[in-house]
Design a protein around this motif. Structure first.
Motif, PDB file in Angstrom:
ATOM      1  N   UNK A  62      64.002  33.978  73.919  1.00 10.86           N
ATOM      2  CA  UNK A  62      65.093  33.042  74.230  1.00 10.86           C
ATOM      3  C   UNK A  62      65.449  32.203  73.013  1.00 10.86           C
ATOM      4  N   UNK A  63      64.439  31.697  72.315  1.00  5.16           N
ATOM      5  CA  UNK A  63      64.685  30.885  71.120  1.00  5.16           C
ATOM      6  C   UNK A  63      65.366  31.709  70.026  1.00  5.16           C
ATOM      7  N   UNK A  64      64.974  32.968  69.909  1.00  3.39           N
ATOM      8  CA  UNK A  64      65.613  33.846  68.926  1.00  3.39           C
ATOM      9  C   UNK A  64      67.062  34.141  69.331  1.00  3.39           C
ATOM     10  N   UNK A  65      67.292  34.403  70.619  1.00  6.43           N
ATOM     11  CA  UNK A  65      68.647  34.681  71.109  1.00  6.43           C
ATOM     12  C   UNK A  65      69.572  33.482  70.906  1.00  6.43           C
ATOM     13  N   UNK A  66      69.004  32.284  70.977  1.00 10.82           N
ATOM     14  CA  UNK A  66      69.780  31.058  70.771  1.00 10.82           C
ATOM     15  C   UNK A  66      69.862  30.667  69.294  1.00 10.82           C
ATOM     16  N   UNK A  67      69.356  31.524  68.425  1.00 13.79           N
ATOM     17  CA  UNK A  67      69.419  31.330  66.964  1.00 13.79           C
ATOM     18  C   UNK A  67      68.692  30.066  66.503  1.00 13.79           C
ATOM     19  N   UNK A  68      67.594  29.749  67.192  1.00 13.28           N
ATOM     20  CA  UNK A  68      66.793  28.591  66.797  1.00 13.28           C
ATOM     21  C   UNK A  68      65.579  29.007  65.972  1.00 13.28           C
ATOM     22  N   UNK A  69      65.145  30.262  66.144  1.00  6.37           N
ATOM     23  CA  UNK A  69      64.034  30.773  65.344  1.00  6.37           C
ATOM     24  C   UNK A  69      64.394  32.141  64.784  1.00  6.37           C
ATOM     25  N   UNK A  70      63.729  32.472  63.681  1.00  2.47           N
ATOM     26  CA  UNK A  70      63.830  33.805  63.076  1.00  2.47           C
ATOM     27  C   UNK A  70      62.587  34.590  63.447  1.00  2.47           C
ATOM     28  N   UNK A  71      62.763  35.868  63.669  1.00  2.00           N
ATOM     29  CA  UNK A  71      61.648  36.779  63.925  1.00  2.00           C
ATOM     30  C   UNK A  71      61.684  37.834  62.831  1.00  2.00           C
ATOM     31  N   UNK A  72      60.621  37.881  62.034  1.00  2.00           N
ATOM     32  CA  UNK A  72      60.558  38.852  60.943  1.00  2.00           C
ATOM     33  C   UNK A  72      59.443  39.849  61.243  1.00  2.00           C
ATOM     34  N   UNK A  73      59.825  41.123  61.335  1.00  2.00           N
ATOM     35  CA  UNK A  73      58.870  42.183  61.644  1.00  2.00           C
ATOM     36  C   UNK A  73      58.516  42.916  60.361  1.00  2.00           C
ATOM     37  N   UNK A  74      57.214  43.055  60.112  1.00  2.00           N
ATOM     38  CA  UNK A  74      56.724  43.838  58.981  1.00  2.00           C
ATOM     39  C   UNK A  74      56.272  45.182  59.534  1.00  2.00           C
ATOM     40  N   UNK A  75      56.833  46.241  59.009  1.00  2.00           N
ATOM     41  CA  UNK A  75      56.496  47.577  59.496  1.00  2.00           C
ATOM     42  C   UNK A  75      55.237  48.060  58.791  1.00  2.00           C
TER      43      UNK A  75
END
Length: 114
Positions: A62-75
């Protein structure tokens, strides 16, 4: 003298704000990300010991969808995901800090009553 109460329309800015940051964990997540700059999922889970895995995942989405947090995935193996505040999320910090200070004062008042 007549009190005038303004009715908040469906697009009320107060409702808008609380829909984004309301809830049991959102404010705490934003604050911890502010204090630490970047946290991994497991670190958030340890800090928020009273949250279920399902609820933490849902809240982060929800926080990511609302552009309040970034989610960075390392493959990589094992998978690594880091969370940090966006600029919009950082704009909320002074208000969350004010609420934190208010909470500290209220807790202190309650302690002194005992």
């Amino acid at each position: 003298m007549e009190n005038k109460v303004e009715i908040c329309p469906p697009n009320c800015s107060v409702d808008y704000a609380f829909k984004r940051i309301g809830g049991k964990y959102k404010g705490r997540i934003l604050w911890y990300l502010y204090e630490n700059e970047c946290l991994r999922y497991g670190e958030l889970k340890r800090i928020l010991y009273d949250v279920t895995t399902k609820m933490l995942t849902q809240t982060l989405r929800e926080l990511e969808a609302d552009h309040l947090i970034n989610r960075k995935v390392y493959h990589e193996v094992p998978p690594k995901v880091e969370y940090s505040l966006t600029e919009t999320g950082k704009e909320l910090i002074p208000f969350i800090d004010y609420l934190r200070q208010w909470g500290d004062k209220q807790i202190e008042k309650e302690k002194n009553k005992s």
